[in-house]
Design a protein around this motif. Structure first.
Motif, PDB file in Angstrom:
ATOM      1  N   LEU A 160       6.101  -4.544  12.729  1.00  0.00           N
ATOM      2  CA  LEU A 160       6.288  -4.643  11.285  1.00  0.00           C
ATOM      3  C   LEU A 160       5.304  -5.663  10.737  1.00  0.00           C
ATOM      4  N   THR A 161       4.536  -5.237   9.753  1.00  0.00           N
ATOM      5  CA  THR A 161       3.527  -6.089   9.145  1.00  0.00           C
ATOM      6  C   THR A 161       3.710  -6.076   7.638  1.00  0.00           C
ATOM      7  N   ARG A 162       3.535  -7.236   7.038  1.00  0.00           N
ATOM      8  CA  ARG A 162       3.496  -7.318   5.580  1.00  0.00           C
ATOM      9  C   ARG A 162       2.100  -7.775   5.207  1.00  0.00           C
ATOM     10  N   ALA A 163       1.453  -7.032   4.305  1.00  0.00           N
ATOM     11  CA  ALA A 163       0.105  -7.382   3.858  1.00  0.00           C
ATOM     12  C   ALA A 163       0.093  -7.529   2.342  1.00  0.00           C
ATOM     13  N   ILE A 164      -0.329  -8.703   1.904  1.00  0.00           N
ATOM     14  CA  ILE A 164      -0.551  -8.962   0.483  1.00  0.00           C
ATOM     15  C   ILE A 164      -2.051  -9.168   0.376  1.00  0.00           C
ATOM     16  N   VAL A 165      -2.737  -8.151  -0.182  1.00  0.00           N
ATOM     17  CA  VAL A 165      -4.188  -8.111  -0.088  1.00  0.00           C
ATOM     18  C   VAL A 165      -4.806  -7.648  -1.406  1.00  0.00           C
ATOM     19  N   ASP A 166      -5.927  -8.290  -1.769  1.00  0.00           N
ATOM     20  CA  ASP A 166      -6.736  -7.859  -2.910  1.00  0.00           C
ATOM     21  C   ASP A 166      -7.451  -6.560  -2.584  1.00  0.00           C
ATOM     22  N   PHE A 211       5.569   0.949   2.894  1.00  0.00           N
ATOM     23  CA  PHE A 211       6.536   0.674   1.842  1.00  0.00           C
ATOM     24  C   PHE A 211       5.856  -0.246   0.840  1.00  0.00           C
ATOM     25  N   VAL A 212       5.545   0.280  -0.342  1.00  0.00           N
ATOM     26  CA  VAL A 212       4.784  -0.467  -1.335  1.00  0.00           C
ATOM     27  C   VAL A 212       5.735  -1.222  -2.255  1.00  0.00           C
ATOM     28  N   ARG A 213       5.620  -2.536  -2.213  1.00  0.00           N
ATOM     29  CA  ARG A 213       6.415  -3.384  -3.111  1.00  0.00           C
ATOM     30  C   ARG A 213       5.679  -3.602  -4.426  1.00  0.00           C
ATOM     31  N   LYS A 214       4.344  -3.730  -4.321  1.00  0.00           N
ATOM     32  CA  LYS A 214       3.516  -3.898  -5.509  1.00  0.00           C
ATOM     33  C   LYS A 214       2.268  -3.062  -5.306  1.00  0.00           C
ATOM     34  N   GLY A 215       1.993  -2.186  -6.225  1.00  0.00           N
ATOM     35  CA  GLY A 215       0.851  -1.294  -6.090  1.00  0.00           C
ATOM     36  C   GLY A 215       0.012  -1.342  -7.344  1.00  0.00           C
ATOM     37  N   PRO A 216      -0.791  -0.316  -7.539  1.00  0.00           N
ATOM     38  CA  PRO A 216      -0.845   0.934  -6.788  1.00  0.00           C
ATOM     39  C   PRO A 216      -1.863   0.901  -5.653  1.00  0.00           C
ATOM     40  N   LEU A 217      -1.681   1.833  -4.727  1.00  0.00           N
ATOM     41  CA  LEU A 217      -2.686   2.091  -3.706  1.00  0.00           C
ATOM     42  C   LEU A 217      -2.724   3.586  -3.460  1.00  0.00           C
ATOM     43  N   THR A 218      -3.863   4.051  -2.955  1.00  0.00           N
ATOM     44  CA  THR A 218      -4.062   5.481  -2.726  1.00  0.00           C
ATOM     45  C   THR A 218      -4.206   5.738  -1.238  1.00  0.00           C
ATOM     46  N   LEU A 219      -3.518   6.751  -0.758  1.00  0.00           N
ATOM     47  CA  LEU A 219      -3.577   7.165   0.638  1.00  0.00           C
ATOM     48  C   LEU A 219      -4.058   8.609   0.683  1.00  0.00           C
ATOM     49  N   GLU A 220      -5.111   8.854   1.483  1.00  0.00           N
ATOM     50  CA  GLU A 220      -5.640  10.210   1.655  1.00  0.00           C
ATOM     51  C   GLU A 220      -5.552  10.589   3.129  1.00  0.00           C
ATOM     52  N   LEU A 278      -4.501  -6.394  -6.306  1.00  0.00           N
ATOM     53  CA  LEU A 278      -3.585  -6.983  -5.334  1.00  0.00           C
ATOM     54  C   LEU A 278      -2.405  -6.048  -5.063  1.00  0.00           C
ATOM     55  N   THR A 279      -2.125  -5.800  -3.785  1.00  0.00           N
ATOM     56  CA  THR A 279      -0.964  -4.999  -3.392  1.00  0.00           C
ATOM     57  C   THR A 279      -0.108  -5.807  -2.424  1.00  0.00           C
ATOM     58  N   ASP A 280       1.158  -5.452  -2.350  1.00  0.00           N
ATOM     59  CA  ASP A 280       2.106  -6.053  -1.417  1.00  0.00           C
ATOM     60  C   ASP A 280       2.797  -4.887  -0.718  1.00  0.00           C
ATOM     61  N   THR A 281       2.511  -4.739   0.577  1.00  0.00           N
ATOM     62  CA  THR A 281       2.984  -3.558   1.305  1.00  0.00           C
ATOM     63  C   THR A 281       3.528  -3.937   2.672  1.00  0.00           C
ATOM     64  N   PHE A 282       4.634  -3.302   3.050  1.00  0.00           N
ATOM     65  CA  PHE A 282       5.148  -3.389   4.416  1.00  0.00           C
ATOM     66  C   PHE A 282       4.631  -2.181   5.189  1.00  0.00           C
TER      67      PHE A 282
END
Length: 193
Positions: free
Chosen positions: A29-35, A58-67, A96-100
């Motif tokens: 399990l990893t949590r990444a808060i990244v620009d 699991f996106v806590r703060k987005g958005p992000l795109t997955l292809e 900035l996103t916050d994702t598990f």
């Protein structure tokens, strides 16, 4: 963190990134808060680094795109999806996103999911119901998994995968509302076996 890939980040002094990781039996399990970031896993990476695992996002703060698999999923806050590390994919975000990220061996998932590929790059809500239960459990595990002990970690790993299977395999219109939600979903899954 989980597999070989190319990662492009904004090369400015303002770039921020924090990654925390914990293990739970055979899950990571990893949590990444990244620009800003663009991450690509290509066939070339896969040939050098065979990785028979999948990752739940699991996106806590987005958005992000997955292809992946010819699909593009826009994941915003309170949404989730899955990535198959044995196939090429692109993950990108401009802010900035916050994702598990929960990595699980594909072999373990095969007993719980009918078709893993059908869940990759597909947006699922984690705002309510089983999705919310799964997201809350992931967040709690991130904070408390190190205190579970070896036996507790193995039990929790099995249970979180069962909950994720219920949340991902259920068609949203088939999920009942209210307090019987979990019981009905578990009953439906048991009857399927």
């Amino acid at each position: 963190v989980y597999a070989s890939m190319d990662v492009d980040v904004r090369g400015t002094p303002e770039f921020e990134g924090v990654i925390t990781q914990c293990s739970l039996d055979d899950l990571d399990l990893t949590r990444a808060i990244v620009d800003y970031e663009v991450a690509r896993r290509t066939r070339h990476h896969i040939a050098r680094d065979v990785n028979q695992s999948c990752v739940f996002l699991f996106v806590r703060k987005g958005p992000l795109t997955l292809e992946q698999f010819g699909r593009e999923a826009l994941l915003d806050s309170n949404s989730c999806s899955m990535v198959d590390l044995s196939s090429p994919y692109v993950l990108k975000h401009a802010a900035l996103t916050d994702t598990f990220f929960l990595k699980a061996p594909e072999l373990v998932l095969r007993s719980r999911f009918k078709d893993i590929q059908s869940h990759c790059a597909v947006v699922r809500s984690i705002g309510s119901g089983m999705g919310r239960i799964a997201a809350d459990l992931i967040a709690s595990l991130n904070e408390n998994a190190s205190q579970a002990g070896e036996q507790g970690a193995a039990c929790l790993a099995t249970q979180i995968l069962d909950i994720l299977a219920i949340a991902f395999e259920a068609v949203p219109t088939e999920m009942p509302e209210g307090p019987s939600l979990a019981r009905a979903a578990v009953r439906k899954r048991a009857l399927a076996y």
